[in-house]
Write a protein that holds these residues in place. Structure first.
Motif, PDB file in Angstrom:
ATOM      1  N   ALA A   1       0.882  -1.196  -0.006  1.00 35.42           N
ATOM      2  CA  ALA A   1       0.049   0.168   0.083  1.00 35.42           C
ATOM      3  C   ALA A   1       0.801   1.240   0.047  1.00 35.42           C
ATOM      4  CB  ALA A   1      -0.936  -0.022   1.258  1.00 35.42           C
ATOM      5  N   ALA A   2       0.530   2.327  -0.429  1.00 34.84           N
ATOM      6  CA  ALA A   2       1.344   3.444  -0.611  1.00 34.84           C
ATOM      7  C   ALA A   2       0.218   4.763  -0.441  1.00 34.84           C
ATOM      8  CB  ALA A   2       2.006   3.552  -1.995  1.00 34.84           C
ATOM      9  N   TYR A   3       0.470   5.418   0.480  1.00 35.21           N
ATOM     10  CA  TYR A   3      -0.409   6.715   0.804  1.00 35.21           C
ATOM     11  C   TYR A   3       0.137   7.831  -0.230  1.00 35.21           C
ATOM     12  CZ  TYR A   3      -1.930  10.985   2.839  1.00 35.21           C
ATOM     13  OH  TYR A   3      -2.304  12.385   3.155  1.00 35.21           O
ATOM     14  N   HIS A   4      -0.595   8.691  -0.777  1.00 32.30           N
ATOM     15  CA  HIS A   4       0.027   9.523  -1.611  1.00 32.30           C
ATOM     16  C   HIS A   4      -0.200  10.993  -1.022  1.00 32.30           C
ATOM     17  CE1 HIS A   4       0.845   7.117  -5.182  1.00 32.30           C
ATOM     18  NE2 HIS A   4      -0.080   6.327  -4.596  1.00 32.30           N
ATOM     19  N   SER A   5      -1.399  11.561  -0.600  1.00 26.58           N
ATOM     20  CA  SER A   5      -1.570  12.975  -0.269  1.00 26.58           C
ATOM     21  C   SER A   5      -2.937  13.009  -0.193  1.00 26.58           C
ATOM     22  CB  SER A   5      -0.886  13.814  -1.411  1.00 26.58           C
ATOM     23  OG  SER A   5      -1.606  13.830  -2.700  1.00 26.58           O
TER      24      SER A   5
END
Length: 340
Positions: free
Chosen positions: A206-210
């Motif tokens: 998972a990758a949180y962006h903004s």
């Protein structure tokens, strides 16, 4: 004269036969036709919201011009997606009633459903708001002694990219704090965080962006709208039937669960109170991380378990002022193992 009328009469007979055949093939709005050996009925869909009876399994969204139409069942709703897409709605409630279903559209436009068997009952799932329960009911199995789980037939094969909406968030937390809380919940699923001695993780990332100006594609009635390509976690007013809702969209994969393409989550801050730090003084507030972990379970392919499984994170109900759902139970872990 008689000899000249003969060909005219035969021509009229042939025309009549051809017209009858055409009408039989068209069948009007109600006559059945056959396509690929499957009997179909003309649609004639009325304007407005549809039910699963209006667009039954086996119908064609192409023939019925149903893509983009809202379909409801048992108080839940989804917007019909394009062919080759499945959409699911899962809502977390305080009374444990079932509130959610799945609509899939095959590549040829054919509709199929996965409907709960206990809609309208008090079996765990989601539904009308009652006084929030303070904790698991008596007799619920201990988290590490209960192996029950359910799966939703989709998974994240790669990286779940997600954003946070730019409106107010549950518990009045800041965007940075929300990033940590939601990220922690997602990591609980990915790492299989539990107290039962299981050490294996999930084969997904998972990758949180903004922050984003996009919103979760969920309306005020907790129904899935058309997806916009952004997986957004946010908050806002929802029907008082639900505490939080997740909508997922996926596409078929040969020989395996469908591939998750988008998953949106919304907390109901219009009807319920949330806290990121339940204390002894907590009264009637839901733990943000517990609810977020439950919703993250839906994102990565877990479905609800019902009555008697209150100690599992994926129990259809949620409990105020407790943090137990921040950690997975045995059934939650086994469900993720079954998917990944």
């Amino acid at each position: 004269m008689a000899g000249r009328r003969g060909p005219v009469s035969m021509g009229r007979a042939i025309t009549a036969i051809a017209l009858a055949a055409t009408l039989s093939a068209a069948g009007g709005a109600d006559a059945p036709t056959r396509a690929g050996g499957v009997e179909r009925h003309g649609c004639g869909l009325a304007p407005g919201t549809l039910t699963v009876a209006d667009l039954p399994a086996g119908a064609s969204v192409l023939e019925c011009a149903a893509v983009g139409r809202l379909v409801t069942h048992g108080g839940a709703g989804v917007t019909v997606p394009e062919p080759g897409t499945k959409v699911s709605v899962d809502a977390l409630t305080v009374d444990g009633s079932r509130h959610g279903f799945t609509l899939a559209v095959a590549e040829d436009g054919t509709v199929s459903y996965d409907l709960p068997h206990d809609t309208g009952t008090t079996e765990p799932g989601h539904a009308h708001a009652q006084a929030p329960a303070a904790g698991p009911v008596a007799g619920a199995r201990a988290a590490c002694a209960d192996s029950s789980y359910a799966v939703a037939d989709h998974k994240e094969y790669g990286t779940y990219d997600w954003w946070i909406g730019d409106d107010a968030l549950p518990g009045g937390i800041s965007r940075a704090e929300a990033g940590r809380a939601f990220g922690d919940a997602i990591n609980t699923i990915i790492t299989n965080r539990n107290d039962c001695g299981y050490g294996d993780g999930v084969g997904a990332r998972a990758a949180y962006h903004s922050m984003t100006h996009h919103e979760a594609d969920i309306d005020r009635e907790a129904r899935c709208q058309a997806r916009d390509g952004f997986s957004v976690w946010d908050a806002g007013p929802l029907t008082s039937a639900v505490v939080a809702t997740t909508c997922t969209w996926s596409r078929p994969v040969a020989g395996g669960p469908d591939w998750l393409k988008e998953a949106d989550v919304r907390f109901n801050t219009g009807a319920y109170t949330f806290t990121n730090n339940p204390t002894g003084a907590c009264t009637n507030a839901y733990d943000i991380r517990s609810v977020a972990t439950h919703e993250a379970g839906h994102v990565f392919g877990l479905a609800h378990v019902g009555s008697g499984h209150e100690a599992q994170t994926m129990y259809t109900n949620s409990f105020v002022c407790t943090t137990t759902a921040r950690t997975l139970g045995k059934g939650d872990v086994l469900g993720l193992r079954a998917i990944y």
